[in-house]
Scaffold this motif. Structure first.
Motif, PDB file in Angstrom:
ATOM      1  N   ARG A  89       0.820  -1.215   0.000  1.00 62.42           N
ATOM      2  CA  ARG A  89       0.000   0.000   0.000  1.00 62.42           C
ATOM      3  C   ARG A  89       0.855   1.267   0.000  1.00 62.42           C
ATOM      4  O   ARG A  89       0.707   2.145   0.857  1.00 62.42           O
ATOM      5  N   MET A 105       1.773   4.885  -0.694  1.00 61.19           N
ATOM      6  CA  MET A 105       0.982   6.093  -0.890  1.00 61.19           C
ATOM      7  C   MET A 105       1.535   6.856  -2.083  1.00 61.19           C
ATOM      8  O   MET A 105       2.740   7.098  -2.176  1.00 61.19           O
ATOM      9  N   ARG A 134      -2.644  10.994  -7.012  1.00 59.99           N
ATOM     10  CA  ARG A 134      -3.851  10.633  -7.756  1.00 59.99           C
ATOM     11  C   ARG A 134      -3.530  10.446  -9.238  1.00 59.99           C
ATOM     12  O   ARG A 134      -2.760  11.179  -9.823  1.00 59.99           O
ATOM     13  N   TYR A 146      -4.479  -2.942  -5.953  1.00 67.81           N
ATOM     14  CA  TYR A 146      -5.585  -2.077  -6.357  1.00 67.81           C
ATOM     15  C   TYR A 146      -6.795  -2.892  -6.794  1.00 67.81           C
ATOM     16  O   TYR A 146      -6.695  -4.091  -7.097  1.00 67.81           O
ATOM     17  N   ALA A 195      -3.916   1.808  -0.530  1.00 72.12           N
ATOM     18  CA  ALA A 195      -3.585   2.988   0.274  1.00 72.12           C
ATOM     19  C   ALA A 195      -4.694   4.023   0.231  1.00 72.12           C
ATOM     20  O   ALA A 195      -4.596   5.062   0.889  1.00 72.12           O
ATOM     21  N   GLY A 196      -5.744   3.767  -0.560  1.00 72.27           N
ATOM     22  CA  GLY A 196      -6.867   4.692  -0.645  1.00 72.27           C
ATOM     23  C   GLY A 196      -6.721   5.764  -1.698  1.00 72.27           C
ATOM     24  O   GLY A 196      -7.513   6.702  -1.744  1.00 72.27           O
ATOM     25  N   VAL A 197      -5.727   5.651  -2.571  1.00 74.19           N
ATOM     26  CA  VAL A 197      -5.479   6.663  -3.600  1.00 74.19           C
ATOM     27  C   VAL A 197      -6.335   6.356  -4.825  1.00 74.19           C
ATOM     28  O   VAL A 197      -6.358   5.225  -5.315  1.00 74.19           O
ATOM     29  N   GLN A 198      -7.011   7.368  -5.346  1.00 72.27           N
ATOM     30  CA  GLN A 198      -7.918   7.208  -6.470  1.00 72.27           C
ATOM     31  C   GLN A 198      -7.213   7.440  -7.819  1.00 72.27           C
ATOM     32  O   GLN A 198      -6.282   8.244  -7.919  1.00 72.27           O
ATOM     33  N   THR A 255      -1.103  11.722   2.726  1.00 70.63           N
ATOM     34  CA  THR A 255      -2.368  11.015   2.920  1.00 70.63           C
ATOM     35  C   THR A 255      -2.870  10.639   1.528  1.00 70.63           C
ATOM     36  O   THR A 255      -2.295  11.054   0.524  1.00 70.63           O
ATOM     37  N   PRO A 256      -3.958   9.881   1.423  1.00 71.67           N
ATOM     38  CA  PRO A 256      -4.491   9.570   0.096  1.00 71.67           C
ATOM     39  C   PRO A 256      -4.894  10.803  -0.707  1.00 71.67           C
ATOM     40  O   PRO A 256      -5.004  10.720  -1.938  1.00 71.67           O
ATOM     41  N   THR A 257      -5.079  11.934  -0.058  1.00 73.75           N
ATOM     42  CA  THR A 257      -5.493  13.146  -0.767  1.00 73.75           C
ATOM     43  C   THR A 257      -4.485  14.286  -0.610  1.00 73.75           C
ATOM     44  O   THR A 257      -4.799  15.424  -0.948  1.00 73.75           O
TER      45      THR A 257
END
Length: 857
Positions: free
Chosen positions: A125, A127, A130, A140, A162-165, A728-730
């Motif tokens: 994961r 990071m 985007r 993923y 990791a929550g990344v779009q 962070t993911p954002t």
């Protein structure tokens, strides 16, 4: 007559031979396995839609996006499972189980996915940023939707562990990762694996207005730890295309496309500090604020208007400038968001080069042709963009329609003549327009019609290009014919100039062995450069290429690929021989995921280059020497904390005894899941090159235009350092530093003979050049809500050219890298610090907030 010296004939002689042996070594396993596969009975491959289906269930209350599938909304919803691999093996049951549920309400589609794994530590994961999942060391999950069941176009949404779009549009021309939509996701990792919840608002999609709908759907999972990729719909990479293999999403009833209206206002604040060559010790400061807005409006359920008003591209990454000795301009990558997003339709027939809009003024160099009484005070290098808009979408039968329009301002250079101020028009008010029609056909076929038009106010020329692109495949989608063609028109005070081009190919498009015949033609008068990009013209090219790929692991190898072919080129008018090329390449990915590949190409006979002399008269040419080129590359496993890319290339030309080689090395260090460093060094050593130096009338205007060629050596060093930090993911912070240095030193000069050969010249001009480009881009981005962003950017740019009129000219030949770099940092530079805030405001979101307030009241 110039006779090439013999002292270089032995240099690098063995280098291409060694690389050819390496290529043969890489290709040999493919030949052996090809014979092995040929002895086995295999079913005939034919693309077909998957028979798998998923039922979407209507829900009254949406689930809470928290990465936990314990909401009542997920109960009693059927599970889609049974994923099968397509990498490294094809058609095997996935190593780990994947379970997916789909639900919908009146506003969005919801996805709940449970990716099983044996322990949280096995879920990778890293990071990242985007839309750059391909560079992340992370697992993923992706979902792709084809609402019109076109079997060619799809909306894709991907989330890493990791929550990344990331999101993209899939088209017949490939994936468009620049497309961005506003959607929502949440990831949670546990000892049993990781869970993803998705909400895809209907406003992010385009779909027909029907009571009952079936959509094409593809689900994909990647387990980075084992490099395994699997799909729910049994994807087979030996077939042509992916969307045409999708399964079916059923059960969508009474969903209505919402009113799609959003605005994204922005405000930017800049502080710039710079000095110039006229007075390097004088420091200049400038502070200013900019504001503008992007607008998206859904004209109906299928078509969207995108508009940008007073756009600001000041935070866009600096271009990778270089010393250009070729007869053609440099084609830079498009990095401006508006011209990247949703422009897939406008790329048909390869007619649209968006950097023409807002680029260098049309008559930028005209001011330098004025007599010496004119002093140039300021000559802007970029054209101001007033506005740009595009309308795109698809009808219920799948036809894509797109219209693009942009307006740029009149530009003027400021001059001074005898103490009086005056201006010189370098660009008129200009309108750029594109329209396109794209009709999908059966068997993943399509046909597109496109027109580009440029209209300039006043006496400047106008331009129009009309083109078509198509692909027609047979029922089994095993063979296809495709290509494009276009007609150009230039309108001015002179008679209209017409030109045409085409590019046709036919071949086998699926299976392990694929091949194609191709033919290209560009007429002598063809010109698409007002809104497109074209270099070579007046040629006919034809040839054949084939490739053999092994997708299944065998022995120590995961996959093998080869490519080989030939091409021959003549002039279009008159039809005479111009060029030939025989090429081959091959590569292997081993079980340890070390990849190695080699390539070679050979021009077996001397050719003719009508562009290098810079006269463009259709008669004067430079003999294009037969040459041999070969190269070799390796890339290690990116899953490891340290990885390395390495490559070497060599070239020998025997007529002018030219030789060069290049090496690049790029280590990658991943400190942890949030921080990674990448450095790349490219070293290009042109030991000897014969090329254009100048025209005689440049120094002696009374003389005719006679090209002067030079025997030169050239060394180029490019260092690029990148830091990627995922906070962070954002939220990300990235640094990119690039230094480009190219040094050219001439040994002697020649006149160009009528037969394209060299005659020793008594010309004594000085054309030694040292060019430096140093750029630094430090970027912090925070997506504080979906679609809204705060960005802080520092840019530092230094560009320095030392030529025959430079105080450093005599040192060019002796300069070392460190000395040159030190002098570069003493040069005038531009520093820019900017803060930008974009705020995404969506009608549906605001409407929901309004309802919430009313209910609370």
């Amino acid at each position: 007559m110039f006779v090439p010296p013999s002292d270089l004939r032995q240099k690098l002689f063995c280098f291409p031979i060694i690389l050819l042996l390496l290529f043969a070594g890489l290709s040999l396993p493919a030949v052996v396995f090809a014979q092995d596969d040929a002895g086995q009975k295999q079913k005939e491959l034919g693309a077909q839609r998957s028979t798998k289906t998923i039922e979407a269930v209507h829900i009254d209350s949406p689930p809470k996006l928290d990465g936990v599938l314990d909401d009542a909304a997920w109960e009693s919803i059927p599970i889609a499972t049974g994923f099968t691999t397509f990498e490294p093996e094809i058609g095997q049951a996935a190593d780990q189980k994947t379970e997916v549920k789909l639900a919908y309400d009146n506003t969005a589609l919801y996805v709940g996915a449970f990716m099983h794994e044996e322990g949280s530590e096995r879920v990778l994961r890293q990071m990242g940023e985007r839309d750059r999942f391909f560079s992340d060391n992370a697992d993923y999950f992706a979902i792709c939707l084809d609402p019109y069941e076109s079997e060619q176009n799809a909306f894709c949404f991907l989330v890493t562990a990791a929550g990344v779009q990331s999101d993209a549009l899939v088209t017949p021309n490939g994936e468009d990762g620049s497309w961005n939509a506003v959607w929502y996701s949440k990831v949670e990792i546990s000892e049993e694996g990781w869970v993803l919840e998705l909400k895809i608002p209907y406003s992010a999609l385009r779909f027909p207005q029907k009571d009952v709908q079936n959509w094409g759907i593809g689900l994909e999972r990647s387990i980075r730890r084992t490099r395994e990729k699997s799909t729910w719909y049994d994807f087979d990479p030996r077939l042509d295309g992916a969307v045409n293999q999708f399964g079916t999403l059923k059960g969508l009833e009474n969903i209505a496309p919402p009113l799609r209206l959003s605005i994204t206002p922005y405000v930017s604040a800049y502080a710039e500090y710079y000095n110039d060559w006229e007075d390097p010790d004088a420091n200049h400061e400038k502070y200013f604020i900019r504001g503008g807005m992007d607008l998206k409006y859904g004209i109906n359920e299928s078509f969207t208007l995108d508009m940008t008003l007073i756009p600001d591209f000041g935070q866009v990454q600096s271009d990778d400038q270089l010393l250009n000795l070729s007869p053609f301009e440099i084609q830079f990558a498009e990095l401006r968001p508006f011209f990247l997003e949703g422009v897939d339709l406008f790329q048909r027939a390869d007619l649209f080069y968006s950097r023409r809009i807002g680029g260098q003024p049309y008559d930028f160099y005209g001011v330098y042709d004025l007599d010496s009484t004119h002093t140039i005070i300021n000559n802007p290098g970029e054209t101001q963009l007033y506005n740009a808009s595009k309308v795109s979408g698809r009808t219920d039968n799948g036809m894509g329609i797109g219209v693009f329009n942009a307006v740029t301002a009149e530009m003027r250079a400021n001059l001074e003549v005898d103490g009086e101020s005056m201006s010189y028009q370098t660009a008129p008010l200009t309108n750029y327009n594109i329209w396109v029609l794209d009709q999908p056909l059966k068997n993943s076929s399509y046909v597109s019609l496109i027109n580009t038009n440029v209209m300039r106010r006043g006496h400047f020329r106008d331009a129009n290009v009309t083109g078509v692109e198509f692909k027609i495949a047979n029922k089994k989608q095993s063979y296809a014919i495709g290509g494009n063609a276009a007609i150009s028109q230039l309108h001015s005070d002179e008679p209209t100039v017409l030109g045409h081009k085409h590019n046709i190919r036919f071949g086998k498009i699926n299976g392990n062995f694929r091949w194609r015949f191709f033919n290209s033609l560009v007429s002598d008068n063809y010109n698409q450069n007002d809104l497109g990009f074209q270099t070579f013209t007046n040629f006919i090219n034809y040839g054949w290429s084939g490739n053999y790929n092994i997708f299944q692991p065998k022995g120590i190898m995961n996959s093998v690929w080869t490519n080989f072919g030939f091409e021959v080129e003549t002039r279009y008018r008159p039809v005479i021989y111009q060029y030939n090329n025989v090429f081959a390449s091959g590569g292997i990915t081993f079980k340890n995921f070390l990849s190695a590949w080699a390539y070679t190409n050979h021009n077996l006979a001397n050719g003719k280059d009508y562009f290098e002399p810079r006269l463009f008269d259709g008669e004067t040419y430079f003999t294009l020497a037969r040459n041999h080129n070969a190269g070799f590359n390796i890339s290690s496993d990116y899953r490891k904390p340290f990885a390395l890319d390495f490559g070497v290339n060599g070239n020998r030309s025997f007529v002018w005894d030219m030789a060069n080689y290049s090496v690049f090395v790029s280590p990658r260090i991943r400190v942890n899941d949030r921080l990674m460093f990448i450095h790349q060094t490219n070293y290009i050593n042109i030991i000897k090159e014969v090329g254009f130096a100048t025209l005689t009338d440049y120094y002696e205007p009374e003389e005719e235009d006679d090209p002067i060629f030079g025997n030169r050596k050239r060394r180029t060093v490019i260092n690029t350092f990148t830091t990627q930090c995922g906070i962070t993911p954002t939220m990300t912070a990235n640094l990119r530093i690039r230094h480009y240095w190219s040094k050219v030193v001439y040994r002697e000069f020649y006149n160009l003979a009528d037969n394209g050969n060299m005659l020793v010249s008594d010309y004594t001009g000085n054309h030694n050049t040292s060019y430096n480009a140093f750029t630094l881009n430090l970027t912090y981005r925070w997506q504080f809500t979906p679609g809204s962003e705060l960005s802080l950017v520092w840019k530092n740019d230094i560009y320095r050219t030392d030529a025959d009129d430079s105080e450093w000219y005599n040192d060019i030949n002796e300069d070392g890298y460190i000395t040159n770099l030190s002098r570069t940092f003493q040069s005038p530079m531009t520093n820019s610090l900017s803060l930008r805030i974009l705020w995404y405001l969506d009608y549906q979101m605001l409407k929901g907030l309004g309802k919430g307030k009313n209910q609370m009241g």
